[in-house]
Design an enzyme around this catalytic site. Structure first.
Site, PDB file in Angstrom:
ATOM      1  CG  HIS A  28      -0.352   0.510   2.491  1.00 22.14           C
ATOM      2  ND1 HIS A  28       0.450  -0.515   3.165  1.00 22.14           N
ATOM      3  CD2 HIS A  28       0.094   1.470   3.125  1.00 22.14           C
ATOM      4  CE1 HIS A  28       1.216  -0.026   4.118  1.00 22.14           C
ATOM      5  NE2 HIS A  28       0.554   0.981   4.150  1.00 22.14           N
TER       6      HIS A  28
HETATM    7  C1  UD1 Z   1      -1.353   6.065   5.626  1.00 19.98           C
HETATM    8  C2  UD1 Z   1       0.150   6.751   6.024  1.00 19.98           C
HETATM    9  C3  UD1 Z   1       0.940   5.476   5.992  1.00 19.98           C
HETATM   10  C4  UD1 Z   1       0.424   4.018   6.690  1.00 19.98           C
HETATM   11  C5  UD1 Z   1      -1.010   3.709   6.126  1.00 19.98           C
HETATM   12  C6  UD1 Z   1      -1.766   2.858   6.847  1.00 19.98           C
HETATM   13  C7  UD1 Z   1       0.619   8.962   5.501  1.00 19.98           C
HETATM   14  C8  UD1 Z   1       1.315   9.957   4.736  1.00 19.98           C
HETATM   15  N1  UD1 Z   1       0.496   7.686   5.257  1.00 19.98           N
HETATM   16  O1  UD1 Z   1      -1.309   5.755   4.198  1.00 19.98           O
HETATM   17  O2  UD1 Z   1       2.200   5.596   6.850  1.00 19.98           O
HETATM   18  O3  UD1 Z   1       1.228   2.965   6.686  1.00 19.98           O
HETATM   19  O4  UD1 Z   1      -1.663   5.084   6.473  1.00 19.98           O
HETATM   20  O5  UD1 Z   1      -2.894   2.244   6.350  1.00 19.98           O
HETATM   21  O6  UD1 Z   1       0.059   9.274   6.297  1.00 19.98           O
HETATM   22  N2  UD1 Z   1      -8.915   5.360   2.139  1.00 19.98           N
HETATM   23  C9  UD1 Z   1     -10.202   4.756   1.978  1.00 19.98           C
HETATM   24  N3  UD1 Z   1     -10.669   4.589   3.108  1.00 19.98           N
HETATM   25  C10 UD1 Z   1      -9.953   5.009   4.449  1.00 19.98           C
HETATM   26  C11 UD1 Z   1      -8.935   5.708   4.179  1.00 19.98           C
HETATM   27  C12 UD1 Z   1      -8.101   5.675   3.077  1.00 19.98           C
HETATM   28  O7  UD1 Z   1     -10.763   4.354   1.000  1.00 19.98           O
HETATM   29  O8  UD1 Z   1     -10.722   4.926   5.405  1.00 19.98           O
HETATM   30  C13 UD1 Z   1      -8.151   5.586   0.591  1.00 19.98           C
HETATM   31  C14 UD1 Z   1      -8.378   6.874  -0.024  1.00 19.98           C
HETATM   32  O9  UD1 Z   1      -8.670   6.686  -1.311  1.00 19.98           O
HETATM   33  C15 UD1 Z   1      -7.373   7.735   0.221  1.00 19.98           C
HETATM   34  C16 UD1 Z   1      -6.139   6.499   0.113  1.00 19.98           C
HETATM   35  O10 UD1 Z   1      -6.968   5.384   0.705  1.00 19.98           O
HETATM   36  O11 UD1 Z   1      -7.204   8.450  -0.793  1.00 19.98           O
HETATM   37  C17 UD1 Z   1      -4.947   6.845   0.958  1.00 19.98           C
HETATM   38  O12 UD1 Z   1      -5.347   6.975   2.309  1.00 19.98           O
HETATM   39  P1  UD1 Z   1      -4.254   8.233   3.207  1.00 19.98           P
HETATM   40  O13 UD1 Z   1      -4.829   8.284   4.492  1.00 19.98           O
HETATM   41  O14 UD1 Z   1      -4.055   9.344   2.327  1.00 19.98           O
HETATM   42  O15 UD1 Z   1      -2.980   7.260   3.132  1.00 19.98           O
HETATM   43  P2  UD1 Z   1      -2.722   5.803   3.364  1.00 19.98           P
HETATM   44  O16 UD1 Z   1      -2.195   5.177   2.129  1.00 19.98           O
HETATM   45  O17 UD1 Z   1      -3.660   4.740   4.023  1.00 19.98           O
END
Ligand code: UD1
Length: 375
Positions: free
Chosen positions: A231
């Site tokens: 991820h």
């Molecule tokens: C974040 C952390 C990463 C950690 C990870 C654990 C940062 C920069 N990165 O990454 O270090 O390893 O969390 O999971 O903070 N999304 C959903 N549902 C949710 C949350 C996210 O669909 O509940 C999707 C959205 O499309 C979003 C994407 O996942 O744009 C990324 O989510 P984001 O919180 O930006 O970062 P992670 O990749 O989860």
């Protein structure tokens, strides 16, 4: 004492749980007031609420509903929301966890209000500034008053950056450590307490042991499947990196079933490259913590770009292949449990990997004692 915890993303719910539990035990309800702030960075049931349910974490006092977005907009919303809460509550200390945008936003808001920032999982460095997490860690560490390190290497990294006030020579402090510590942003204190994720794993293993094996529910036999997670932005957002890893996983899995609990971030890259996966890959949705620990415990090996999973594999005595160019958890490679995928020449032999590289599973107790005696 009033302590605010800022959490918001999946691994932070896991790290928060043992710390809050130990704080309650060390301080009792009388002398301690905890404020729980959920930024809302993660918001889906499977990314957030399931962890609250599993660990019995109470409802947050504040839910900021930050949601997804670019780094700038997401972090800005965290800063604004956390600033509002902290201004109102005026805590004595603000606890931050790990390296997410919620960590960074919390660090900026708290430090500009001149509050004491306590960073759990300080000192980690991948030395790769293309990782958003590396930027978040460096910045959070630099405004922290107390830097709780999980290892001697993390202490060493901080020393190299000029942090000189190191407790106990950087060695793991005793679990009954009760020295009063004076710390503020101008005189930050570095202390090796071990890794709170080990506390969480040991707690979970007891629960996992009382449940039927997760692999059975998936129709799989223990030690006959591989667990993969993927991820990291550097892997999912660059399709050539993603496809290189897919090719690698096809070869390394050698026809064994690969169970792939997919993070929402990975969905887009997966849709684009679906046909490149060999037929042995089984995509499922994100798992709760206990199911994940159970699935990994019984697996043949793990392939992952997650930081937490590299260590969890080690504590569970399961070999790991890290799907990244480097790792900040270098000790897992040192004890022979972990190998970077570009160095892969065969699976690390299954064995008795040393599990004392990140303390002893009592990190949260040490953190609670430091907080209790903070001047
Ligand atoms: C974040 C952390 C990463 C950690 C990870 C654990 C940062 C920069 N990165 O990454 O270090 O390893 O969390 O999971 O903070 N999304 C959903 N549902 C949710 C949350 C996210 O669909 O509940 C999707 C959205 O499309 C979003 C994407 O996942 O744009 C990324 O989510 P984001 O919180 O930006 O970062 P992670 O990749 O989860």
């Amino acid at each position: 004492m009033k302590v605010a915890h800022v959490i918001g993303a999946r691994p932070q719910f896991i790290k928060y749980y043992p710390v809050s539990k130990a704080l309650g035990e060390a301080c009792g309800s009388g002398g301690l007031k905890e404020i729980l702030v959920h930024t809302g960075q993660h918001y889906d049931y499977v990314m957030s609420k399931v962890f609250f349910d599993e660990f019995g974490i109470r409802e947050p006092d504040y839910h900021l509903g930050v949601g997804s977005g670019s780094h700038g907009s997401q972090t800005a919303r965290v800063i604004e929301g956390v600033e509002g809460v902290l201004s109102k509550e005026g805590p004595d200390a603000v606890l931050l966890y790990g390296d997410t945008n919620s960590t960074l936003g919390g660090a900026i808001a708290a430090s500009k209000l001149h509050l004491r920032v306590l960073h759990v999982e300080a000192g980690l460095r991948s030395f790769n500034k293309h990782m958003p997490e590396e930027i978040n860690r460096i910045l959070a560490d630099n405004v922290s008053s107390v830097l709780f390190c999980p290892s001697e290497k993390a202490v060493e990294n901080l020393r190299a950056e000029g942090f000189g006030n190191v407790i106990n020579g950087g060695l793991l402090v005793p679990s009954d450590f009760a020295e009063a510590i004076r710390a503020d942003a101008d005189a930050p204190v570095v202390i090796n307490v071990g890794d709170v994720m080990q506390d969480a794993v040991y707690h979970s293993l007891q629960i996992v042991a009382s449940r039927p094996p997760v692999c059975t529910a998936l129709g799989l036999t223990a030690r006959d499947y591989i667990v993969m997670t993927l991820h990291r932005a550097e892997n999912t957002d660059k399709i050539e990196n993603f496809e290189e890893i897919v090719e690698f996983s096809n070869v390394a899995s050698a026809g064994k079933t690969v169970v792939f609990p997919m993070h929402p971030r990975t969905q887009k890259a997966y849709e684009l490259s679906k046909e490149r996966f060999a037929g042995n890959v089984r995509v499922i949705g994100p798992l709760g913590y206990f199911d994940m620990i159970g699935l990994v415990r019984d697996s043949l090996f793990v392939m992952t770009d997650s930081g937490g999973l590299q260590k969890e594999a080690c504590w569970l005595q399961v070999p790991c292949v890290t799907l990244r160019g480097e790792t900040e958890w270098v000790e897992t490679i040192g004890v022979g449990c972990n190998v970077l995928y570009r160095d892969f020449k065969g699976l690390p032999p299954r064995g008795e990997f040393s599990t004392d590289i990140y303390g002893d599973g009592k990190a949260a107790v040490r953190i609670a004692l430091v907080l209790k005696n903070l001047l």
